[in-house]
Design a protein around this motif. Structure first.
Motif, PDB file in Angstrom:
ATOM      1  N   UNK A  59       7.137   6.144  -5.914  1.00 47.15           N
ATOM      2  CA  UNK A  59       7.240   5.463  -7.206  1.00 47.15           C
ATOM      3  C   UNK A  59       6.556   4.100  -7.078  1.00 47.15           C
ATOM      4  N   UNK A  60       5.422   3.940  -7.759  1.00 49.26           N
ATOM      5  CA  UNK A  60       4.671   2.684  -7.712  1.00 49.26           C
ATOM      6  C   UNK A  60       4.259   2.305  -9.126  1.00 49.26           C
ATOM      7  N   UNK A  61       3.716   1.119  -9.273  1.00 53.58           N
ATOM      8  CA  UNK A  61       3.249   0.643 -10.580  1.00 53.58           C
ATOM      9  C   UNK A  61       2.153  -0.398 -10.348  1.00 53.58           C
ATOM     10  N   UNK A  62       1.397  -0.753 -11.385  1.00 52.83           N
ATOM     11  CA  UNK A  62       0.339  -1.760 -11.214  1.00 52.83           C
ATOM     12  C   UNK A  62       0.897  -3.038 -10.614  1.00 52.83           C
ATOM     13  N   UNK A  63       0.266  -3.460  -9.532  1.00 57.69           N
ATOM     14  CA  UNK A  63       0.716  -4.664  -8.853  1.00 57.69           C
ATOM     15  C   UNK A  63       1.659  -4.396  -7.698  1.00 57.69           C
ATOM     16  N   UNK A  64       2.116  -3.155  -7.548  1.00 55.73           N
ATOM     17  CA  UNK A  64       2.986  -2.811  -6.419  1.00 55.73           C
ATOM     18  C   UNK A  64       2.206  -3.018  -5.113  1.00 55.73           C
ATOM     19  N   UNK A 116      -2.208   0.892  -3.834  1.00 59.35           N
ATOM     20  CA  UNK A 116      -3.518   1.353  -3.370  1.00 59.35           C
ATOM     21  C   UNK A 116      -3.379   2.296  -2.172  1.00 59.35           C
ATOM     22  N   UNK A 117      -2.446   1.991  -1.283  1.00 59.78           N
ATOM     23  CA  UNK A 117      -2.255   2.844  -0.107  1.00 59.78           C
ATOM     24  C   UNK A 117      -1.775   4.234  -0.520  1.00 59.78           C
ATOM     25  N   UNK A 118      -0.840   4.293  -1.463  1.00 55.36           N
ATOM     26  CA  UNK A 118      -0.312   5.574  -1.926  1.00 55.36           C
ATOM     27  C   UNK A 118      -1.386   6.366  -2.659  1.00 55.36           C
ATOM     28  N   UNK A 119      -2.069   5.723  -3.603  1.00 51.93           N
ATOM     29  CA  UNK A 119      -3.078   6.427  -4.390  1.00 51.93           C
ATOM     30  C   UNK A 119      -4.277   6.863  -3.543  1.00 51.93           C
ATOM     31  N   UNK A 120      -4.552   6.161  -2.464  1.00 50.12           N
ATOM     32  CA  UNK A 120      -5.711   6.485  -1.635  1.00 50.12           C
ATOM     33  C   UNK A 120      -5.453   7.493  -0.545  1.00 50.12           C
ATOM     34  N   UNK A 121      -4.220   8.036  -0.457  1.00 48.99           N
ATOM     35  CA  UNK A 121      -3.895   8.934   0.646  1.00 48.99           C
ATOM     36  C   UNK A 121      -4.702  10.224   0.590  1.00 48.99           C
TER      37      UNK A 121
END
Length: 328
Positions: free
Chosen positions: A265-270, A274-279
């Motif tokens: 669970x992430x949101x803009x600015x978390x 970037x690490x989660x989305x780039x996996x």
């Protein structure tokens, strides 16, 4: 394990996927024949697992005689060897000419008349064949492309080579008739595809004549290949299903077979967004580099006759804009 709940869940999600594929890009791909195909493939798999036809019929909620008749409709025609009766009747009506019911019964005189009538009824009910009149003189003809609807072919002729390629790679080595059965392509379309794949070295032929088998040593669809998405989906789905099936057959748990699912669970600015989305990107990079090293070693040293094949897959999706349970 509650098998019924698990099976219902898998079927529900598979149905969502099939519906999405059938309507992708605004298309309305006809689904006639899908139920028959699912029934036949389930029946064949139960048979391969040693389940008797009586038990299989009970599992489908059918009497044994009704189960056997349905199988006869969908398995090889006695009149046209190498084709299902369903396919053969459809092909007979495929030239667009009007045929009487008696024409159809006479053409398939080597098959049980009750079964032929049942197939004809199925084709009419599915909308693939139109009929007018009653009795032996009732007229039948195949539905036109316009009547089936624009976009009846999901791929519109594109991506066929990739689908044939992934089938050979994952299911091979395969003979010609098995490949035609698995891909549901017409003979001429399949032959043209195999020729193109052979010319670029993606598929090779071993043996001659009826003993010839098709094999492929690799399957790679670049991200930039706009026509290979369907084959890539099939390959990913095949890997998932193969892994789950292997896990169910394991007498003892193994650390090198299975899958894991994680939700972040992430949101803009978390700080970890970037690490989660780039996996997924990093996974692709790692696996591509590892495969290159493995392939290079195999080319230099050769592959023994007995070897293991390790399927590795990853999927990731972002469900955007979800609300918390309190509505905020």
């Amino acid at each position: 394990m509650n098998a019924r709940i698990l099976i219902d869940g898998i079927l529900r999600h598979t149905t969502v996927l099939v519906a999405q594929l059938a309507t992708s890009g605004g298309l309305r791909a006809p689904l006639v024949g899908v139920a028959n195909q699912v029934f036949l493939e389930l029946a064949e798999e139960l048979d391969r697992q040693g389940v008797s036809r009586k038990v299989s019929a009970d599992m489908f909620g059918l009497a044994l005689r009704g189960y056997q008749r349905r199988l006869q409709r969908l398995t090889e025609s006695r009149t046209d060897r190498g084709r299902t009766l369903w396919e053969s009747v459809l092909a007979f009506l495929g030239d667009g000419r009007l045929r009487t019911r008696q024409d159809v019964l006479s053409r398939f005189g080597g098959d049980d008349e009750t079964i032929v009538r049942g197939v004809l009824h199925d084709l009419v009910e599915s909308g693939l064949v139109f009929t007018t009149g009653t009795g032996p003189d009732a007229l039948h003809r195949i539905a036109t492309q316009a009547e089936l609807g624009e976009g009846a072919n999901l791929l519109d002729g594109r991506g066929v080579d990739e689908l044939v390629w992934v089938t050979v790679f994952r299911e091979g080595p395969l003979d010609r008739s098995s490949l035609e059965r698995l891909t549901h392509l017409s003979g001429s379309v399949l032959d043209q595809s195999l020729q193109r794949l052979g010319e670029v070295g993606r598929v090779r032929v071993e043996g001659d004549g009826g003993a010839a088998k098709y094999r492929s040593g690799e399957f790679v669809i670049p991200l930039a290949n706009e026509h290979g998405w369907a084959a890539a989906v099939l390959d990913h789905f095949h890997a998932v299903v193969t892994t789950i099936a292997a896990k169910l057959r394991e007498p003892e748990p193994r650390n090198d077979t299975g899958g894991s699912t994680y939700t972040f669970v992430v949101w803009p600015g978390h700080p970890y967004e970037d690490e989660v989305r780039g996996e997924l990107r990093r996974y692709r990079e790692r696996q591509t580099e590892l495969r290159a090293r493995v392939d290079a070693y195999n080319r230099d040293h050769g592959i023994p006759n007995i070897h293991d094949r390790v399927l590795s897959y990853a999927g990731q999706t972002v469900l955007e804009g979800e609300l918390r349970e309190d509505g905020t």
